[in-house]
Scaffold this motif. Sequence first.
Motif, PDB file in Angstrom:
ATOM      1  N   ALA A 147       0.845  -1.191   0.000  1.00  0.00           N
ATOM      2  CA  ALA A 147       0.000   0.000   0.000  1.00  0.00           C
ATOM      3  C   ALA A 147       0.878   1.238   0.000  1.00  0.00           C
ATOM      4  O   ALA A 147       2.005   1.219   0.510  1.00  0.00           O
ATOM      5  CB  ALA A 147      -0.932   0.019   1.209  1.00  0.00           C
ATOM      6  N   ALA A 148       0.346   2.311  -0.555  1.00  0.00           N
ATOM      7  CA  ALA A 148       1.019   3.603  -0.547  1.00  0.00           C
ATOM      8  C   ALA A 148       0.108   4.625   0.109  1.00  0.00           C
ATOM      9  O   ALA A 148      -1.109   4.603  -0.081  1.00  0.00           O
ATOM     10  CB  ALA A 148       1.362   4.044  -1.967  1.00  0.00           C
ATOM     11  N   ILE A 149       0.714   5.514   0.900  1.00  0.00           N
ATOM     12  CA  ILE A 149      -0.027   6.623   1.521  1.00  0.00           C
ATOM     13  C   ILE A 149       0.630   7.921   1.076  1.00  0.00           C
ATOM     14  O   ILE A 149       1.505   8.456   1.757  1.00  0.00           O
ATOM     15  CB  ILE A 149      -0.005   6.544   3.065  1.00  0.00           C
ATOM     16  CG1 ILE A 149      -0.365   5.156   3.556  1.00  0.00           C
ATOM     17  CG2 ILE A 149      -0.969   7.566   3.658  1.00  0.00           C
ATOM     18  CD1 ILE A 149      -0.368   5.036   5.070  1.00  0.00           C
ATOM     19  N   PRO A 150       0.228   8.464  -0.080  1.00  0.00           N
ATOM     20  CA  PRO A 150       0.784   9.751  -0.499  1.00  0.00           C
ATOM     21  C   PRO A 150      -0.030  10.897   0.077  1.00  0.00           C
ATOM     22  O   PRO A 150      -1.237  10.791   0.292  1.00  0.00           O
ATOM     23  CB  PRO A 150       0.655   9.695  -2.023  1.00  0.00           C
ATOM     24  CG  PRO A 150      -0.554   8.858  -2.249  1.00  0.00           C
ATOM     25  CD  PRO A 150      -0.655   7.886  -1.094  1.00  0.00           C
ATOM     26  N   GLY A 151       0.615  11.997   0.334  1.00  0.00           N
ATOM     27  CA  GLY A 151      -0.092  13.163   0.841  1.00  0.00           C
ATOM     28  C   GLY A 151       0.855  14.315   1.056  1.00  0.00           C
ATOM     29  O   GLY A 151       2.044  14.116   1.326  1.00  0.00           O
ATOM     30  N   PRO A 152       0.354  15.542   0.958  1.00  0.00           N
ATOM     31  CA  PRO A 152       1.198  16.715   1.169  1.00  0.00           C
ATOM     32  C   PRO A 152       1.551  16.898   2.636  1.00  0.00           C
ATOM     33  O   PRO A 152       1.051  16.178   3.506  1.00  0.00           O
ATOM     34  CB  PRO A 152       0.317  17.871   0.666  1.00  0.00           C
ATOM     35  CG  PRO A 152      -1.082  17.374   0.845  1.00  0.00           C
ATOM     36  CD  PRO A 152      -1.034  15.895   0.613  1.00  0.00           C
ATOM     37  N   PHE A 153       2.384  17.867   2.906  1.00  0.00           N
ATOM     38  CA  PHE A 153       2.818  18.162   4.262  1.00  0.00           C
ATOM     39  C   PHE A 153       1.608  18.454   5.157  1.00  0.00           C
ATOM     40  O   PHE A 153       0.703  19.196   4.789  1.00  0.00           O
ATOM     41  CB  PHE A 153       3.753  19.371   4.246  1.00  0.00           C
ATOM     42  CG  PHE A 153       4.138  19.864   5.618  1.00  0.00           C
ATOM     43  CD1 PHE A 153       5.116  19.208   6.356  1.00  0.00           C
ATOM     44  CD2 PHE A 153       3.509  20.961   6.180  1.00  0.00           C
ATOM     45  CE1 PHE A 153       5.480  19.652   7.612  1.00  0.00           C
ATOM     46  CE2 PHE A 153       3.870  21.413   7.442  1.00  0.00           C
ATOM     47  CZ  PHE A 153       4.849  20.754   8.158  1.00  0.00           C
ATOM     48  N   GLY A 154       1.585  17.837   6.342  1.00  0.00           N
ATOM     49  CA  GLY A 154       0.528  18.107   7.307  1.00  0.00           C
ATOM     50  C   GLY A 154      -0.771  17.374   7.077  1.00  0.00           C
ATOM     51  O   GLY A 154      -1.759  17.633   7.765  1.00  0.00           O
ATOM     52  N   SER A 155      -0.792  16.437   6.130  1.00  0.00           N
ATOM     53  CA  SER A 155      -2.050  15.742   5.833  1.00  0.00           C
ATOM     54  C   SER A 155      -2.253  14.496   6.681  1.00  0.00           C
ATOM     55  O   SER A 155      -3.311  13.853   6.609  1.00  0.00           O
ATOM     56  CB  SER A 155      -2.125  15.381   4.346  1.00  0.00           C
ATOM     57  OG  SER A 155      -1.034  14.557   3.984  1.00  0.00           O
ATOM     58  N   GLY A 156      -1.258  14.112   7.465  1.00  0.00           N
ATOM     59  CA  GLY A 156      -1.448  13.005   8.400  1.00  0.00           C
ATOM     60  C   GLY A 156      -0.825  11.689   8.007  1.00  0.00           C
ATOM     61  O   GLY A 156      -1.245  10.636   8.479  1.00  0.00           O
ATOM     62  N   LYS A 157       0.227  11.712   7.151  1.00  0.00           N
ATOM     63  CA  LYS A 157       0.866  10.454   6.740  1.00  0.00           C
ATOM     64  C   LYS A 157       1.454   9.715   7.927  1.00  0.00           C
ATOM     65  O   LYS A 157       1.236   8.516   8.104  1.00  0.00           O
ATOM     66  CB  LYS A 157       1.975  10.729   5.715  1.00  0.00           C
ATOM     67  CG  LYS A 157       1.506  11.270   4.396  1.00  0.00           C
ATOM     68  CD  LYS A 157       2.658  11.423   3.417  1.00  0.00           C
ATOM     69  CE  LYS A 157       3.691  12.420   3.898  1.00  0.00           C
ATOM     70  NZ  LYS A 157       3.169  13.786   4.053  1.00  0.00           N
ATOM     71  N   THR A 158       2.206  10.447   8.741  1.00  0.00           N
ATOM     72  CA  THR A 158       2.904   9.806   9.857  1.00  0.00           C
ATOM     73  C   THR A 158       1.922   9.262  10.884  1.00  0.00           C
ATOM     74  O   THR A 158       2.075   8.134  11.369  1.00  0.00           O
ATOM     75  CB  THR A 158       3.884  10.805  10.512  1.00  0.00           C
ATOM     76  OG1 THR A 158       4.850  11.217   9.524  1.00  0.00           O
ATOM     77  CG2 THR A 158       4.609  10.163  11.679  1.00  0.00           C
TER      78      THR A 158
END
Length: 583
Positions: free
Chosen positions: A231-242
């Motif tokens: 699976a991949a979790i892409p997202g911009p800064f501050g979107s909650g990836k971590t």
Amino acid sequence: MSQTDTVTDTGEIASVSGPVVTATGLTAQMNDVVYVGDEGLMGEVIEIEGDTTTIQVYEETSGISPGQPVENTGEPLTVDLGPGVLDTIYDGVQRPLDVLEDEMGAFLDRGVDSPGIDLEASWDFSPTVSAGDVVEPGDVVGTVPETVSIEHKVLVPPDFEGGEVVEVNDGEHTVTEPVAVLDNGEEVTMHQEWPVRQARPSEEKFTPTEPLITGQRVQDGLFPIAKGGTAAIPGPFGSGKTVTQQQLAKWSDADIVVYIGCGERGNEMTEVIEDFPDLTDPKSGNPLMARTTLIANTSNMPVAARESCIYTGITIAEFYRDMGYDVALMADSTSRWAEAMREISSRLEEMPGEGGYPAYLAARLAQFYERAGRFETLRGEEGSVSVVGAVSPPGGDFSEPVTQNTLRIVKTFWALDADLAESRHFPSINWTESYSLYKDQLDPWFEENVAPDWPEERQWAVDVLDEEDELQEIVQLVGRDALPDDQRLTLDVARYLREAFLQQDAFHDVDTFSPPEKTYEILTAIHTYNDEAFAALEAGAPIEEITSIDAAPRLNRIATQEEYEEYVEELEAEITEQLQALY
């Protein structure tokens, strides 16, 4: 691997360019580990051209100068495998940070090294074989209580020939002492070494058919990942990836968790390191770290070590897979890994590809994700490695090379949305852009273990959300009140799907984890409201009265109920009663 390893040849430094060092007079092979300079900094051979050997150094190279020695070990970068890997925090080349901190404090000196596991610690070995038994590579010869949660299985190394057991040594032993001796002279110890860039062998790779239960409704309910899936979790800064990956690490039903902080900010890794030891494993009640390994390679650490930390983590994951365990690996983030490759590639003056990344970016990503899967181990058991990689596209642009190349490989895509994050909708997974290609092969499991109509309920929710997305475009033009009553009711149902089902509070004691049964109950409760509301509308009840019944807002409270079954049963009865009273 430590500096006590045998030195096979010596050369000298010719030039230094950041983490890339060239040496002359060195006889080496690709991927050999070398020690660079007077301080003996660890590095790896990445290019050989004539008499010039190019090395990527895993530590800061300031102060290193031409003429200083380079020593070759003649061996590739390996990791130490054995009891003691779990409940440990490593850097990118598997140096245990707690051990080094005890020796020199919070700031590590250059050139220091330490084995990945304690070679002097004794473990209580309980044999599962006897003299006269025949064992083959991958067979279990005994067990060790590695942590309170995990029984460590001592395996015959994959590169052994195997044979008849002539001696078994039970009781307390260090990891380097033989616990079994074979008739061909091979000695099985609890300690193995394995090259990080080489996948550990298995008998067969299967199609995954069982979900990795994450406890997150939007993922389990709409976009599931399989055990052994990618699976991949892409997202911009501050979107909650971590935070999303930390939730998966905390709550997924894998036996072992390997969490790789690859090039992320130090404060985020500090939070992980501080939080994980205090977390309780919901499955066993033991500390979560008892089945977790952390690899911390923050953004201020040397770029070359960032490139290697991904391989270190996946090799550890494969080791526990070979014992028959289900392993979940979280890589946060593969973009930082790709950036490390780009920097090293530019210093090698290689021809850049799209976005300045090396032309082999797609191949490296594929090699990494390919090591995930559900496998039959060499001894005939099943084990799996599930890989979830976060991607940090600059500016949230999903068309950039790392995201696009990752999408070609992985089968589950959880797209994080900055707009959702700004509106405090978490997990901020965009349900119109995300997808899972595992749904069809996982549906039989959900039908058997959760509910026979699981696929139908999921598809109903997807259809309602898709219809809402289309209606929102019209609402922005003409306003909500201009819509027909049935479409206004659809928007009301979709609102409950977003608020009661898709949103989840990671910091609420109950809502932080939603088992599949609860996920299904929330979905069916909203579906009940949908069916009864449309029945009332068709019977002539005013739309304003339908959407303003007292019971409907209580749908948002199901997620926080510990005893949710009785709550849902009463709520559905109340919704039905109030709506039927309107006609």
